[in-house]
Scaffold this motif. Structure first.
Motif, PDB file in Angstrom:
ATOM      1  N   VAL A   1      28.673  -7.389  -5.127  1.00  0.00           N
ATOM      2  CA  VAL A   1      27.634  -6.805  -4.293  1.00  0.00           C
ATOM      3  C   VAL A   1      26.415  -6.586  -5.182  1.00  0.00           C
ATOM      4  O   VAL A   1      26.543  -6.051  -6.282  1.00  0.00           O
TER       5      VAL A   1
ATOM      6  N   VAL B   1      22.347  -5.135  -5.479  1.00  0.00           N
ATOM      7  CA  VAL B   1      21.300  -4.283  -4.908  1.00  0.00           C
ATOM      8  C   VAL B   1      20.004  -4.408  -5.712  1.00  0.00           C
ATOM      9  O   VAL B   1      19.056  -3.680  -5.483  1.00  0.00           O
TER      10      VAL B   1
ATOM     11  N   LYS C   1      22.985  -6.274  -0.367  1.00  0.00           N
ATOM     12  CA  LYS C   1      22.867  -5.034   0.392  1.00  0.00           C
ATOM     13  C   LYS C   1      21.461  -4.451   0.365  1.00  0.00           C
ATOM     14  O   LYS C   1      21.212  -3.426   0.974  1.00  0.00           O
TER      15      LYS C   1
ATOM     16  N   SER D   1      21.577  -6.840   4.265  1.00  0.00           N
ATOM     17  CA  SER D   1      20.455  -5.919   4.075  1.00  0.00           C
ATOM     18  C   SER D   1      19.622  -5.876   5.357  1.00  0.00           C
ATOM     19  O   SER D   1      19.875  -6.610   6.306  1.00  0.00           O
TER      20      SER D   1
END
Length: 103
Positions: free
Chosen positions: A18, A20, A35, A60
């Motif tokens: 994942v 970010v 995300k 997202s």
């Protein structure tokens, strides 16, 4: 007797992560879950990794971008990974090709 180059007779585990923040993909990546919106996903040059496959899932609230254009399933050059979509890209040794169908 195997009927293909690779045959698996059990479960298979592949790398998944994942992200970010902006990320540079390597040979250790396969599945990327995005995300955060407005990320830049840096792909290697397609000629350096023929056959390599990356899978992207953008959960997202916005689009994300790649540093290299890829050829979408409609034959157009793209550099966006649209929100709420899953995109599989594979290197043909010259370009990154989208190999899944998006609806």
């Amino acid at each position: 007797t195997p009927t293909s180059t690779m045959e698996v007779a059990g479960t298979l585990a592949l790398p998944i992560r994942v992200v970010v923040s902006n990320v540079t993909l390597t040979e250790n990546d396969i599945t990327i879950i995005m995300k955060q919106k407005n990320l830049t996903i840096s792909l290697p040059v397609a000629s350096t990794c023929p056959g390599r496959l990356y899978m992207f899932k953008n959960i997202s609230s916005g689009n994300n971008k790649t540093n290299i254009e890829y050829i979408c399933n409609k034959g157009m050059l793209m550099d966006k990974l649209s929100r709420n979509k899953i995109v599989w890209l594979q290197s043909d040794g010259q370009d990154w090709q989208q190999i899944n169908i998006q609806h």
